[in-house]
Design a protein around this motif. Sequence first.
Motif, short mmCIF file in Angstrom:
data_model
loop_
_atom_site.label_atom_id
_atom_site.label_comp_id
_atom_site.label_asym_id
_atom_site.label_seq_id
_atom_site.Cartn_x
_atom_site.Cartn_y
_atom_site.Cartn_z
N ARG A 9 0.85 -1.18 0.00
CA ARG A 9 0.00 0.00 0.00
C ARG A 9 0.89 1.24 0.00
O ARG A 9 1.90 1.30 0.70
CB ARG A 9 -0.92 0.04 1.23
CG ARG A 9 -1.90 1.22 1.14
CD ARG A 9 -2.70 1.43 2.40
NE ARG A 9 -3.46 2.69 2.27
CZ ARG A 9 -3.97 3.37 3.27
NH1 ARG A 9 -3.80 2.94 4.51
NH2 ARG A 9 -4.62 4.51 3.05
N HIS A 10 0.52 2.23 -0.80
CA HIS A 10 1.28 3.48 -0.88
C HIS A 10 1.41 4.12 0.50
O HIS A 10 0.70 3.79 1.45
CB HIS A 10 0.61 4.45 -1.85
CG HIS A 10 -0.75 4.90 -1.39
ND1 HIS A 10 -0.94 5.86 -0.41
CD2 HIS A 10 -1.99 4.51 -1.77
CE1 HIS A 10 -2.22 6.05 -0.22
NE2 HIS A 10 -2.89 5.24 -1.02
N ASN A 16 -4.92 11.72 3.04
CA ASN A 16 -5.04 10.84 4.21
C ASN A 16 -4.95 11.67 5.49
O ASN A 16 -5.75 11.50 6.42
CB ASN A 16 -3.93 9.79 4.24
CG ASN A 16 -4.00 8.76 3.14
OD1 ASN A 16 -2.99 8.23 2.71
ND2 ASN A 16 -5.20 8.45 2.65
N GLN A 17 -3.99 12.57 5.51
CA GLN A 17 -3.75 13.40 6.70
C GLN A 17 -4.91 14.35 6.97
O GLN A 17 -5.25 14.61 8.12
CB GLN A 17 -2.45 14.18 6.50
CG GLN A 17 -1.85 14.77 7.75
CD GLN A 17 -0.52 15.44 7.46
OE1 GLN A 17 -0.45 16.50 6.84
NE2 GLN A 17 0.57 14.80 7.90
N LYS A 32 5.90 12.12 6.51
CA LYS A 32 5.71 10.89 7.28
C LYS A 32 5.53 9.69 6.35
O LYS A 32 6.09 8.60 6.58
CB LYS A 32 4.49 11.00 8.19
CG LYS A 32 4.23 9.74 9.02
CD LYS A 32 2.97 9.88 9.87
CE LYS A 32 2.76 8.66 10.76
NZ LYS A 32 2.67 7.39 10.01
N GLY A 33 4.74 9.89 5.30
CA GLY A 33 4.51 8.82 4.34
C GLY A 33 5.80 8.33 3.71
O GLY A 33 6.04 7.12 3.59
N ILE A 34 6.65 9.26 3.31
CA ILE A 34 7.94 8.90 2.70
C ILE A 34 8.83 8.19 3.70
O ILE A 34 9.47 7.18 3.39
CB ILE A 34 8.62 10.17 2.13
CG1 ILE A 34 7.81 10.71 0.93
CG2 ILE A 34 10.06 9.86 1.72
CD1 ILE A 34 8.25 12.07 0.46
N PHE A 197 -8.64 -2.44 7.56
CA PHE A 197 -8.07 -1.66 6.47
C PHE A 197 -6.54 -1.78 6.53
O PHE A 197 -5.95 -1.65 7.61
CB PHE A 197 -8.48 -0.20 6.60
CG PHE A 197 -8.45 0.56 5.31
CD1 PHE A 197 -9.53 0.51 4.45
CD2 PHE A 197 -7.36 1.34 4.97
CE1 PHE A 197 -9.51 1.22 3.25
CE2 PHE A 197 -7.33 2.06 3.80
CZ PHE A 197 -8.41 2.00 2.93
N PRO A 198 -5.85 -2.06 5.42
CA PRO A 198 -4.39 -2.21 5.47
C PRO A 198 -3.68 -0.89 5.77
O PRO A 198 -4.13 0.18 5.35
CB PRO A 198 -4.04 -2.72 4.07
CG PRO A 198 -5.15 -2.24 3.20
CD PRO A 198 -6.38 -2.25 4.06
N ASN A 199 -2.58 -0.98 6.48
CA ASN A 199 -1.81 0.20 6.84
C ASN A 199 -1.01 0.73 5.65
O ASN A 199 -0.64 -0.03 4.75
CB ASN A 199 -0.84 -0.13 7.98
CG ASN A 199 -1.56 -0.57 9.24
OD1 ASN A 199 -2.60 -0.04 9.57
ND2 ASN A 199 -1.00 -1.56 9.93
N ASN A 200 -0.72 2.02 5.68
CA ASN A 200 0.19 2.59 4.68
C ASN A 200 1.53 1.88 4.77
O ASN A 200 2.08 1.71 5.86
CB ASN A 200 0.40 4.09 4.91
CG ASN A 200 -0.84 4.91 4.61
OD1 ASN A 200 -1.48 5.43 5.52
ND2 ASN A 200 -1.18 5.05 3.34
#
Length: 226
Positions: A9-10, A16-17, A32-34, A197-200
């Motif tokens: 998952r991306h 999202n935030q 945070k995503g990166i 729901f799958p995590n990032n």
Amino acid sequence: MATEVYFVRHGETMFNQLNKVQGWCDSPLTVKGINDLKITAQALSQVHFDDMYSSDLKRAIDTVHLMKAANQVSEIGKIKKLPEFREVFFGSFEGDDIEGTWKQIALAAGIGPETDVTKIINQVGIYEFREATKKADPRHLAENKKELDERMVRAISVLHELAVGDKRILLVSHGDFIKTLAIKYWNQSDGLHDIIFPNNGSVTRGILHENGDFEIVDYNVDAENM
């Protein structure tokens, strides 16, 4: 020969935030995503992949390039983008406030002004939730159960053709799409009810068999625990 498929998952995005509906619309990865994705990429850096793919949305494309750059044991050429593995389409709700959207869907499903998506799905079921989403959408563009199911089947068929001769591939997709794949193809799901729901940045692992059959064998796993 069967092909092992690592679905990632991306990473977290700006939408999202901000708690905005994000299906086919797009927004950039957050810092945070990166950073979270770098952990996933490092955990998979010694896993050999014969090829890597992503959906054609930018958040997935950016994610797959992070996976590619960190991998030390694979020789990956140009990454093919597969629109079949896009996120679920929410039609006119794209970019809207997420709680307001769930409220409208809950009302369309006949259960009152609920804003907790898990409670809505637990009451009406995942398939009725899809139908209510399309009903609530003023333009009725959102994907319903039939449309999404047909796209999932098409996606697996496309992947089967691409992966001939490959032992292991990585594919970056999206939370709701990966979850819906698992509802359909994971033997720990009854195929009727919602699952977590799958995590990032999480990894869901599937097996694509030579005859075209597909199954999910691991779901929403921290890459460091693979």
